[in-house]
Write a protein that holds these residues in place. Sequence first.
Motif, PDB file in Angstrom:
ATOM      1  N   THR A   1       0.920  -1.303  -0.029  1.00 36.57           N
ATOM      2  CA  THR A   1      -0.173   0.001   0.031  1.00 36.57           C
ATOM      3  C   THR A   1       1.009   1.405  -0.086  1.00 36.57           C
ATOM      4  OG1 THR A   1      -0.075   0.162   2.450  1.00 36.57           O
ATOM      5  CG2 THR A   1      -1.728  -1.074   1.492  1.00 36.57           C
ATOM      6  N   SER A   2       0.213   2.358  -0.452  1.00 36.29           N
ATOM      7  CA  SER A   2       0.737   3.740  -0.213  1.00 36.29           C
ATOM      8  C   SER A   2       1.077   4.037   1.187  1.00 36.29           C
ATOM      9  CB  SER A   2      -0.054   4.747  -0.864  1.00 36.29           C
ATOM     10  OG  SER A   2      -0.486   4.369  -2.308  1.00 36.29           O
ATOM     11  N   ASP A   3       0.425   3.716   1.895  1.00 38.05           N
ATOM     12  CA  ASP A   3       0.796   4.295   3.562  1.00 38.05           C
ATOM     13  C   ASP A   3       2.024   3.222   3.742  1.00 38.05           C
ATOM     14  OD1 ASP A   3      -1.526   5.735   3.547  1.00 38.05           O
ATOM     15  OD2 ASP A   3      -2.510   4.327   4.622  1.00 38.05           O
ATOM     16  N   ALA A   4       2.354   2.168   3.575  1.00 38.53           N
ATOM     17  CA  ALA A   4       3.303   1.198   3.834  1.00 38.53           C
ATOM     18  C   ALA A   4       4.460   1.682   3.277  1.00 38.53           C
ATOM     19  CB  ALA A   4       2.912  -0.189   3.626  1.00 38.53           C
TER      20      ALA A   4
ATOM     21  N   GLU B   1      15.637   5.827  -3.231  1.00 36.94           N
ATOM     22  CA  GLU B   1      14.802   4.446  -3.332  1.00 36.94           C
ATOM     23  C   GLU B   1      13.414   4.876  -3.798  1.00 36.94           C
ATOM     24  OE1 GLU B   1      14.543   2.485   0.596  1.00 36.94           O
ATOM     25  OE2 GLU B   1      16.375   2.053   0.608  1.00 36.94           O
ATOM     26  N   TYR B   2      12.950   6.144  -3.561  1.00 40.86           N
ATOM     27  CA  TYR B   2      11.681   6.587  -4.410  1.00 40.86           C
ATOM     28  C   TYR B   2      11.752   6.367  -5.786  1.00 40.86           C
ATOM     29  CZ  TYR B   2       8.170   9.933  -5.548  1.00 40.86           C
ATOM     30  OH  TYR B   2       6.969  10.471  -6.120  1.00 40.86           O
TER      31      TYR B   2
ATOM     32  N   PHE C   1       6.601  -0.021 -10.059  1.00 39.29           N
ATOM     33  CA  PHE C   1       5.084  -0.204  -9.541  1.00 39.29           C
ATOM     34  C   PHE C   1       4.214   0.491 -10.921  1.00 39.29           C
ATOM     35  CE2 PHE C   1       6.503  -0.354  -5.445  1.00 39.29           C
ATOM     36  CZ  PHE C   1       5.899  -1.483  -4.950  1.00 39.29           C
ATOM     37  N   GLU C   2       4.938   1.373 -11.637  1.00 38.30           N
ATOM     38  CA  GLU C   2       4.520   2.028 -12.889  1.00 38.30           C
ATOM     39  C   GLU C   2       4.276   0.955 -13.832  1.00 38.30           C
ATOM     40  OE1 GLU C   2       2.199   4.664 -15.251  1.00 38.30           O
ATOM     41  OE2 GLU C   2       2.534   4.696 -13.089  1.00 38.30           O
ATOM     42  N   HIS C   3       5.341   0.237 -14.154  1.00 41.30           N
ATOM     43  CA  HIS C   3       5.610  -0.917 -14.964  1.00 41.30           C
ATOM     44  C   HIS C   3       4.469  -2.114 -14.825  1.00 41.30           C
ATOM     45  CE1 HIS C   3       7.611  -3.165 -18.141  1.00 41.30           C
ATOM     46  NE2 HIS C   3       7.508  -4.166 -17.318  1.00 41.30           N
TER      47      HIS C   3
ATOM     48  N   ASN D   1      -0.641   2.959  -9.349  1.00 39.84           N
ATOM     49  CA  ASN D   1       0.816   2.824  -8.737  1.00 39.84           C
ATOM     50  C   ASN D   1       0.542   3.458  -7.296  1.00 39.84           C
ATOM     51  OD1 ASN D   1       3.514   3.526  -8.088  1.00 39.84           O
ATOM     52  ND2 ASN D   1       3.929   4.163  -9.989  1.00 39.84           N
ATOM     53  N   PRO D   2       0.959   2.620  -6.172  1.00 40.36           N
ATOM     54  CA  PRO D   2       1.121   3.085  -4.819  1.00 40.36           C
ATOM     55  C   PRO D   2       1.860   4.093  -4.529  1.00 40.36           C
ATOM     56  CG  PRO D   2       2.094   0.874  -5.027  1.00 40.36           C
ATOM     57  CD  PRO D   2       1.548   1.136  -6.449  1.00 40.36           C
ATOM     58  N   MET D   3       2.894   4.523  -5.305  1.00 34.97           N
ATOM     59  CA  MET D   3       3.690   5.411  -5.135  1.00 34.97           C
ATOM     60  C   MET D   3       3.213   6.693  -5.632  1.00 34.97           C
ATOM     61  SD  MET D   3       7.430   3.604  -5.420  1.00 34.97           S
ATOM     62  CE  MET D   3       8.221   4.882  -4.257  1.00 34.97           C
ATOM     63  N   ALA D   4       2.137   6.722  -6.495  1.00 33.63           N
ATOM     64  CA  ALA D   4       1.816   8.041  -6.990  1.00 33.63           C
ATOM     65  C   ALA D   4       1.227   8.768  -6.014  1.00 33.63           C
ATOM     66  CB  ALA D   4       0.603   7.663  -7.931  1.00 33.63           C
TER      67      ALA D   4
END
Length: 342
Positions: A120-123, A139-140, A147-149, A159-162
């Motif tokens: 998840t994004s929070d994690a 790392e970001y 994730f985008e791939h 993408n959870p990093m969006a």
Amino acid sequence: MKKVPHLKSRKRRKTGRWAHYYRRFDRAKGKEVEISLGVHGLHPSDPKVLAAWAAEHARWQDMPPGIESPKAETFGWALDLYTSGNDKWAKYSEETKKSRLAIFARYRKAQGSRPIKTITSDAIERALYAKGGHAAVNEYKALKPVFEHLRRLGFIAKNPMAGIELDRPATQGFAVAGADDIAAFQERWSVGTLERLVFDLALYTGAARGDLARLGRNNIKGDLLVYERHKSKVTAYVPLTPELREVISRTPDIAPTFILNSFGRPFAKESLGNLFGDAARAAGISARLHGLRKAFCTYWAEKGKSTHEIAAMAGHMSLSEVERYTRAADRERMVKLLVRVA
């Protein structure tokens, strides 16, 4: 459809459902093995089938023997998927790949067996916040494209990093070599020493250490020194000023590069940086080779060149970067030092 090596897709008679495997002879086991690609049910033409095959194929081709295949749709599997058959990953420089693969190795060890749909994004945000600093930023940058791939292939919906925002650490960048630094280095290292040759070539070409290590007479094109920057692939066009010509005249006529080590071979960029770092400390200055690149821009700004012209010489991709480099004090004195031909 073109046959893909080692990909075995079978349509089951009873259910009509497709199953997909990677089949290959395993020398260690002495027999042919069949590995599920984890994308059963999809038609063979689905891009996710080919992506799953590419990840498994890369593992067999490139990874050391004995590496177990991660379970489909886990994070370890996702990392393999991203680094195989991905045009964007292939275009990164070897240096970028090396640093990101080190990050992936750490995450593979800690989170490799975790299903991607449970991340998840929070994690992710909590983990990056706890790490903090430049490490979190690196790392970001490495993980977000993974994730985008996955999203573009359809394995995850989002993408959870969006939308994750980091507290980016403040940085002063590399110290610019000012007039006092240039004078101190010239005083400590006389013309004829290897240290002075590296210093002068860096000043008059504006080349970064990786490019400086590779420059030679083959880069001379008429009245210009032309080379492609290794990092950005942008071409730099440096005028052959009297000062630069004088420095080049000190280098061997027949050699692969201007700068050679004690074995008569070109320097590795790391070794060249270390050489200059030691010489700079001996001269009592803090500037490094990148600081001379900034001084190069300042020099040409004082000589009346526009930001666009300096960008073409230095091979910069950003005009704002050139403008930042040329905001320096004692520019007039710096120019007087740089046009002093020994």
